[in-house]
Design an enzyme around this catalytic site. Structure first.
Site, PDB file in Angstrom:
ATOM      1  N   CYS A  69      25.017  49.714  65.469  1.00 51.96           N
ATOM      2  CA  CYS A  69      23.895  50.500  64.971  1.00 51.96           C
ATOM      3  C   CYS A  69      22.586  50.015  65.612  1.00 51.96           C
ATOM      4  O   CYS A  69      22.410  48.822  65.836  1.00 51.96           O
ATOM      5  CB  CYS A  69      23.804  50.405  63.453  1.00 51.96           C
ATOM      6  SG  CYS A  69      25.284  51.049  62.650  1.00 51.96           S
ATOM      7  N   CYS A 150      24.751  55.450  64.632  1.00 52.72           N
ATOM      8  CA  CYS A 150      24.142  55.018  63.376  1.00 52.72           C
ATOM      9  C   CYS A 150      22.820  54.310  63.601  1.00 52.72           C
ATOM     10  O   CYS A 150      22.587  53.729  64.664  1.00 52.72           O
ATOM     11  CB  CYS A 150      25.123  54.123  62.618  1.00 52.72           C
ATOM     12  SG  CYS A 150      25.845  52.827  63.634  1.00 52.72           S
TER      13      CYS A 150
END
Ligand code: JS2
Length: 244
Positions: A69, A150
């Site tokens: 992420c 993400c």
């Protein structure tokens, strides 16, 4: 090992299988034999214009990765500058830097009805037919990578063309559609410019990009010269966050 070496020496070059396995082995702890078996299963013995994306589902399942992420990088029409950057600096991760994408990057392959072999010549090219093994691979792998996107996500688009967010690109036709607002916070466009650039962040196709993003995903755009990106690639002491 001896047999593989003998075959390799006799042929004077590495087979396609050797190349996939060697690339896979760089990712420690991967079951490369299993991954090769699943990869092959998608196209071996099939008409090379009849391999749909779904043929790679088992391969995708076997290469499942933990998304990084805030470090995921997408791109379109900027392959060289992006990969020069990700090779030299540990700032971002593209699909081609993961096990999923690196095994096949730059390669061509297909099968043939009635054969258990992998061919690397005489295969359909990208636009010859839609369901060819290489195109379906990249479509499926890109969908899997984008589904996992993400946090704050970056994309490098090309400011030297009229339509940086290009209709037929994988980024537009597959990846943007897979972005998931429940795990993704923002999409940050880095529009790579050159002295003769024709596009900037007010470009019409970038307005389309904002519209096509799922509700809840923030958007930003920044024009950054290719020279500045290359400068950051070559200066490891510069913090990632200070590149642009
Ligand atoms: C043939 C290849 C290869 O965001 C990126 C990546 O995640 C990617 O898979 O999809 C995006 C780039 O594709 P896009 O937007 O179509 O950019 P492009 O510059 O028009 O086309 C580049 C080729 C895309 C698929 N692809 N095809 N051989 O080795 C290969 N590697 C990739 N990614």
């Amino acid at each position: 090992v001896a047999v593989v070496l003998a075959v390799t020496l006799r042929k004077g070059k590495y087979t396609f299988e050797d190349r996939i396995l060697a690339r896979c082995e760089k990712f420690k702890g991967s079951d490369c034999r299993l991954i090769w078996a699943k990869f092959q299963k998608a196209y071996v013995g099939r008409d090379p214009c009849n391999v749909p994306m779904e043929a790679y589902d088992d391969f995708i399942a076997a290469t499942q990765f933990k998304p990084e992420c805030n470090r995921m990088m997408f791109w379109s029409k900027t392959k060289d500058v992006v990969h020069d950057f990700t090779e030299k600096r540990d700032c971002y991760v593209t699909l081609e830097d993961t096990l999923l994408g690196s095994v096949a990057d730059g390669l061509t392959w297909c099968g043939r009805v009635g054969s258990s072999e992998t061919l690397t010549t005489g295969c359909p090219r990208w636009t010859d037919c839609e369901n060819n093994p290489v195109r379906s691979f990249w479509s499926r792998a890109s969908a899997a990578f984008a589904e996992k996107a993400c946090g704050n996500v970056t994309v490098m688009l090309n400011g030297s063309i009229e339509t940086p967010f290009s209709p037929n690109s994988t980024f537009r036709s597959i990846e943007v559609k897979k972005f998931d607002a429940t795990v993704m916070r923002s999409l940050n466009v880095v529009l790579v410019t050159q002295t003769n650039s024709v596009s900037n962040c007010t470009n019409a196709s970038l307005k389309d990009l904002q519209k096509e993003l799922a509700a809840g995903i923030r958007y930003s755009c920044k024009e950054v010269s290719e020279a500045q990106i290359r400068e950051c690639s070559s200066n490891p002491e510069k913090p990632c966050g200070a590149c642009w």
